[in-house]
Design an enzyme around this catalytic site. Structure first.
Site, PDB file in Angstrom:
ATOM      1  CD  GLU A 100      40.201 -16.373  -4.804  1.00  0.00           C
ATOM      2  OE1 GLU A 100      40.623 -16.886  -5.851  1.00  0.00           O
ATOM      3  OE2 GLU A 100      39.628 -17.019  -3.920  1.00  0.00           O
TER       4      GLU A 100
HETATM    5  C1  LIG Z   1      34.968  -9.151   1.008  1.00  0.00           C
HETATM    6  C2  LIG Z   1      36.431  -9.329   0.828  1.00  0.00           C
HETATM    7  C3  LIG Z   1      37.034 -10.522   1.176  1.00  0.00           C
HETATM    8  C4  LIG Z   1      38.423 -10.662   1.088  1.00  0.00           C
HETATM    9  N1  LIG Z   1      39.024 -11.798   1.560  1.00  0.00           N
HETATM   10  C5  LIG Z   1      40.385 -11.803   1.678  1.00  0.00           C
HETATM   11  C6  LIG Z   1      41.041 -12.864   2.365  1.00  0.00           C
HETATM   12  O1  LIG Z   1      40.418 -13.811   2.828  1.00  0.00           O
HETATM   13  N2  LIG Z   1      42.383 -12.799   2.507  1.00  0.00           N
HETATM   14  C7  LIG Z   1      43.128 -11.772   2.005  1.00  0.00           C
HETATM   15  O2  LIG Z   1      44.324 -11.754   2.190  1.00  0.00           O
HETATM   16  N3  LIG Z   1      42.536 -10.761   1.324  1.00  0.00           N
HETATM   17  C8  LIG Z   1      41.194 -10.746   1.167  1.00  0.00           C
HETATM   18  N4  LIG Z   1      40.579  -9.716   0.506  1.00  0.00           N
HETATM   19  C9  LIG Z   1      41.393  -8.677  -0.079  1.00  0.00           C
HETATM   20  C10 LIG Z   1      41.301  -8.581  -1.588  1.00  0.00           C
HETATM   21  O3  LIG Z   1      42.074  -9.569  -2.183  1.00  0.00           O
HETATM   22  C11 LIG Z   1      41.740  -7.161  -1.930  1.00  0.00           C
HETATM   23  O4  LIG Z   1      40.644  -6.342  -1.624  1.00  0.00           O
HETATM   24  C12 LIG Z   1      42.163  -6.987  -3.342  1.00  0.00           C
HETATM   25  O5  LIG Z   1      43.411  -7.582  -3.519  1.00  0.00           O
HETATM   26  C13 LIG Z   1      42.248  -5.522  -3.748  1.00  0.00           C
HETATM   27  O6  LIG Z   1      42.958  -4.766  -2.824  1.00  0.00           O
HETATM   28  P1  LIG Z   1      42.341  -3.386  -2.300  1.00  0.00           P
HETATM   29  O7  LIG Z   1      40.950  -3.622  -1.884  1.00  0.00           O
HETATM   30  O8  LIG Z   1      43.268  -2.815  -1.312  1.00  0.00           O
HETATM   31  O9  LIG Z   1      42.286  -2.483  -3.598  1.00  0.00           O
HETATM   32  P2  LIG Z   1      43.491  -1.683  -4.238  1.00  0.00           P
HETATM   33  O10 LIG Z   1      44.681  -2.537  -4.377  1.00  0.00           O
HETATM   34  O11 LIG Z   1      43.631  -0.379  -3.552  1.00  0.00           O
HETATM   35  O12 LIG Z   1      42.942  -1.452  -5.707  1.00  0.00           O
HETATM   36  C14 LIG Z   1      42.008  -0.415  -6.003  1.00  0.00           C
HETATM   37  C15 LIG Z   1      41.737  -0.441  -7.504  1.00  0.00           C
HETATM   38  O13 LIG Z   1      42.942  -0.221  -8.230  1.00  0.00           O
HETATM   39  C16 LIG Z   1      43.096  -1.237  -9.206  1.00  0.00           C
HETATM   40  N5  LIG Z   1      44.526  -1.471  -9.403  1.00  0.00           N
HETATM   41  C17 LIG Z   1      45.482  -1.672  -8.481  1.00  0.00           C
HETATM   42  N6  LIG Z   1      46.663  -1.880  -9.078  1.00  0.00           N
HETATM   43  C18 LIG Z   1      46.455  -1.814 -10.404  1.00  0.00           C
HETATM   44  C19 LIG Z   1      47.276  -1.948 -11.551  1.00  0.00           C
HETATM   45  N7  LIG Z   1      48.569  -2.172 -11.484  1.00  0.00           N
HETATM   46  N8  LIG Z   1      46.693  -1.824 -12.745  1.00  0.00           N
HETATM   47  C20 LIG Z   1      45.369  -1.587 -12.871  1.00  0.00           C
HETATM   48  N9  LIG Z   1      44.557  -1.442 -11.826  1.00  0.00           N
HETATM   49  C21 LIG Z   1      45.090  -1.556 -10.605  1.00  0.00           C
HETATM   50  C22 LIG Z   1      42.390  -2.434  -8.640  1.00  0.00           C
HETATM   51  O14 LIG Z   1      41.997  -3.316  -9.702  1.00  0.00           O
HETATM   52  C23 LIG Z   1      41.201  -1.800  -7.968  1.00  0.00           C
HETATM   53  O15 LIG Z   1      40.205  -1.585  -8.911  1.00  0.00           O
HETATM   54  C24 LIG Z   1      39.191  -9.585   0.567  1.00  0.00           C
HETATM   55  C25 LIG Z   1      38.574  -8.411   0.174  1.00  0.00           C
HETATM   56  C26 LIG Z   1      37.210  -8.253   0.309  1.00  0.00           C
HETATM   57  C27 LIG Z   1      36.588  -6.956  -0.085  1.00  0.00           C
END
Ligand SMILES: Cc1cc2nc3c(=O)[nH]c(=O)nc-3n(C[C@H](O)[C@H](O)[C@H](O)COP(=O)(O)OP(=O)(O)OC[C@H]3O[C@@H](n4cnc5c(N)ncnc54)[C@H](O)[C@@H]3O)c2cc1C
Length: 822
Positions: free
Chosen positions: A501
């Protein structure tokens, strides 16, 4: 002296006007009157004219509206149009979504505390309390988290059935659709209680009640969709999930490559107009068991079957599990907190337009729908789960630190452990106040875009600090996994809540201040809107009015920051009692400092501030800690200013203010335009950085509250599952606390006798018997020590396994459970 009088008079009146935020006209009149009085009293000599002339030169053009617009506002409008960062539709949607509550006051530099204190006290209804004491308590009794997280990698069928039968998945659904229609506070309380016994169960319950099909249907669904899905979602006949994230769109969810092409296809044997979807989603909570998938995709209409637009934008649809081509059922394993989570994929999956959430009319509105609904879910689910955990951790760690003895003393008596306990107690007070405030905002009808981000970020981030301290205090007891370990899974799972989230780094760096600065600022959004007014005359007139209000606001904040800084926040009107008045004053000071620094940062850096994430994150920290501190003060007032809570409030308040100071200092040290930073520092910290973190003595008082039963501790741990039931080691340990404390003086007598060498036996219970025989302790005292020893041994114990058991667990356990699903 007489020649300085006009200068002093003009300065004093100007400062007073700025401090009290008087308007331009009021300042002009008041200063002119003060100058006239000074002239009459001391004569119209050269000293008088050297002040009056510049004053007239400044005040006259500013008060002549036509002149001011032509020669000041018009050139500034042109600069503004040039430097204003272009807003993408996505950014505009995010900025326009949601409402602003008390955080707007905190950003104003002069918070109106009466607004905060007039907000109704959040309370559960009798029905909600009964649900908490009945079905939620019963559910907690059924939970065996080791079975869930190690043996089954899933909730056992009776728990799934119980959740559905008691409508745990329908807390946000109105009663007319068969849901529970709970307040946000009740929804939060339920999650808190569940999170205090099982992160897996709490996450499973949180998701259907957060952003997903139910919330989206409630706001945007067609009547037919609501009538069909909501009753089925409420009683668990349908299990929802919502799929937004994919391998190439995580934090930047707007970049989803998943697409749907408008076309004709066959649905239930008939030719129908619909979309052919291709998507690859991952991390989707509840997906493996979901019966209906909410899907976000970009919709294209190349044949213009719906209108004249080819790229319609992000759209949301509902896919029943049995939809042909939907690949669903595989699982991810999120850090041994095995709530159902997995990928969802599909290629050329056809669904009719009737499956779009809100029907064809809402095609292309998906991003706005998500952003508008996101804040409500985000304000509740993750803050509540973190809050439930920290309440449990505070109770467990406090009790454990009293029961566990080393070097002949309860470990909680050692200063090092005391420090960790103080952090656990203080931050638990802060986190509980924060999640209460965000839930209350939702119950007041707000869509708290900024504070839901603050709540999500800080509850999970501070929660991680608490779990770390709780683990350290528990030593090996926290590390060895097994049924007796009530911390390990939360420690493992802490990064999950950090990531979902809105991943925390992005939430802090981009969202809190990014949204807060524009949404909470009284004038920036109005200026941005003014620049976009089509009619040039109206544009200039509106811009001029807002700009001069903004300038007055800036001057007032500079003066307030300086005056309150010089007075070390010891002056000014403030509510509260004799104990808390100084706290309100302190927040007044930092509110002015934030408003000034944020304004200058936006003015000097303009659109570049968006990319200066380290500056923006620190400014967001100041806003966040102001909000957390206000939430704590509101909680203290709502709970009748309990004296017993003061150490908790004071500890957390000092830490918040200290962190605010360090964040502001970080902004000033790293601000790229150095002369501006020097000037700001002189205004914000005229006597340097004088805030200090909570003292050791205060920390000791907080630690003492955690390690003994008392009313402050009870309030801190409200809604945690603390029933001393067989499945709840924390509850049983907590229940032993009074006896363990009663045994301490007897234990001291016994230890003295042991040290004297009078007792010859080696085994503890034999030593007790000998001590009784020697008259060192009485029979009842022996009984008490024996009983406390027997029971506390149970809490100090950890699990061990036959090696074959562990091998078998690898065969039968989570790995096997997951393989069998696959
Ligand atoms: C257990 C779990 C349950 C989930 N449930 C759902 C669900 O039900 N439905 C759904 O749609 N999604 C779900 N998600 C997805 C979740 O919302 C994403 O994991 C999250 O949005 C981060 O995306 P990512 O993991 O690809 O990380 P990335 O986007 O690759 O980010 C990696 C890092 O970069 C940082 N970052 C990225 N952009 C910026 C920026 N502009 N400035 C500073 N820092 C930045 C992030 O904060 C993070 O630390 C779930 C994820 C997990 C792990």
């Amino acid at each position: 002296m007489a020649q300085w009088l006009p200068l002093f008079a003009a300065l004093a009146v100007s400062l007073a006007c700025a401090y009290r935020r008087a308007g331009l006209r009021a300042w002009t009149l008041a200063t002119a009157a003060a100058l006239a009085a000074a002239g009459l009293a001391a004569g119209f000599h050269a000293g008088f004219w050297s002040v009056a002339a510049p004053f007239a030169l400044i005040a006259l053009p500013l008060n002549l509206t036509g002149f001011r617009r032509a020669f000041l506002s018009a050139p500034l409008l042109r600069v503004f149009e040039r430097v204003l960062p272009p807003l993408s539709d996505t950014e505009r949607t995010a900025l326009e979504a949601g409402t602003i509550g008390f955080e707007g006051e905190l950003f104003s530099g002069r918070p109106d505390w009466s607004k905060l204190l007039a907000e109704p006290k959040p309370e559960l209804s009798a029905e909600e309390q009964a649900f908490l004491d009945g079905p939620v308590e019963e559910l907690c009794r059924m939970i065996d988290d080791w079975q869930i997280s190690h043996e089954l990698a899933d909730l056992p069928p009776p728990v799934w059935d119980y959740l559905k039968a008691h409508k745990f998945f329908g807390m946000i659904i109105p009663k007319r659709y068969g849901g529970l229609e709970f307040s946000a506070l009740a929804h939060s309380a339920v999650l808190q209680k569940l999170a205090s016994i099982s992160a897996t169960v709490a996450s499973t319950v949180a998701v259907p009640n957060s952003l997903g099909p139910a919330e989206l249907l409630l706001h945007y669904g067609t009547d037919a969709q609501k009538d069909h899905y909501l009753p089925r979602l409420a009683d668990g006949r349908e299990i929802p999930c919502f799929a937004l994230t994919g391998p190439f769109a995580g934090s930047d969810a707007t970049s989803i490559p998943d697409y749907g092409i408008v076309c004709k296809g066959r649905w239930k044997g008939e030719e129908t107009l619909g979309v052919r979807l291709t998507f690859d989603k991952r991390y989707i909570t509840l997906a493996p068991v979901a019966t209906v998938v909410g899907l976000a995709f970009r919709m294209h209409d190349p044949e213009r079957l719906l209108g004249d637009k080819a790229d319609l934008g992000i759209t949301l649809a509902l896919l029943p599990r049995e939809t042909a081509g939907l690949e669903i059922g595989r699982r991810h394993l999120p850090l041994n907190v095995p709530f159902q989570n997995g990928p969802v994929r599909g290629k050329d999956v056809f669904v009719p337009l009737a499956q779009l959430i809100g029907g064809p009319a809402m095609a292309g509105h998906g991003w706005r729908m998500l952003v508008e609904c996101l804040s409500v879910g985000r304000a509740i689910s993750l803050p509540s789960n973190a809050t439930g955990f920290v309440r449990m951790a505070a109770a467990a760690t406090g009790a454990y630190a009293r029961i566990r003895k080393q070097f002949g003393l309860a470990i909680g008596r050692f200063e090092g452990v005391e420090e960790a306990l103080a952090r656990i107690g203080g931050w638990t007070y802060a986190i509980t106040a924060l999640s209460r405030a965000t839930a209350a905002a939702v119950d007041r009808g707000e869509k708290p875009a900024v504070t839901s981000a603050i709540g999500k970020y800080h509850a999970t981030q501070l929660g991680r600090e608490v779990v770390q301290d709780a683990m350290d205090v528990h030593g090996g007891k926290g590390i060895v996994l097994g049924p007796k370990n009530y911390l390990g899974r939360s420690w493992q799972g802490a990064p999950i809540s950090i990531t979902v989230e809105g991943a925390n780094i992005m939430t802090r760096s981009l969202m809190i201040f990014g949204q807060g600065a524009v949404r909470c600022h009284p004038y920036v959004l109005k200026e941005m809107e003014a620049v976009r007014i089509a009619d040039p005359r109206e544009r200039l007139a509106t811009f001029d009015r807002v700009l001069f209000q903004h300038l007055g606001f800036g001057v007032a904040n500079a003066v307030r920051a300086l005056v309150l800084g010089l007075a070390h926040a010891k002056i000014g009107q403030a509510p509260g009692d004799a104990y808390t008045r100084r706290y309100y004053r302190k927040l007044n000071r930092y509110s002015a400092a934030l408003a000034l620094t944020a304004d200058v940062a936006m003015g000097v850096l303009g659109g570049k501030l968006k990319f200066k994430e380290k500056i923006s994150a620190r400014l967001g920290d100041v806003l966040s800690y102001l909000y957390i501190a206000s939430a704590m003060l509101k909680r203290y007032e709502d709970q009748g200013r309990p004296e017993a809570d003061r150490p908790l409030l004071a500890w957390a308040f000092h830490e918040c203010v200290w962190r605010m100071q360090m964040a502001l200092d970080g902004v000033l040290r790293n601000f790229p335009v150095r002369p501006v930073a020097w000037l700001l520092r002189a205004l914000v910290f005229p006597f340097g950085r004088r805030e200090v973190p909570a003292s050791d003595r205060l920390g000791r008082r907080v630690a003492a509250l955690l390690t003994a039963p008392n009313e402050a501790r009870d309030r801190l741990t409200t809604w945690a599952y603390l029933t001393p039931a067989p499945n709840n080691e924390v509850g049983r340990m907590n229940a032993l606390l009074p006896e363990a404390i009663a045994a301490e003086p007897v234990e001291r007598k016994f230890l003295k006798a042991l040290k004297s060498g009078a007792i010859r036996a080696h085994e503890y219970f034999e030593q007790l018997a000998e001590a009784e025989k020697l008259g060192e302790i009485g029979a009842e005292e022996r009984e008490l020590l024996a009983r406390v020893r027997r029971i506390s041994a149970e809490f100090i114990a950890v699990d061990d396994f036959d090696p074959k058991e562990l091998e078998a667990a690898v065969q039968r356990g989570p790995g096997a459970a997951l393989r069998s699903v696959a």
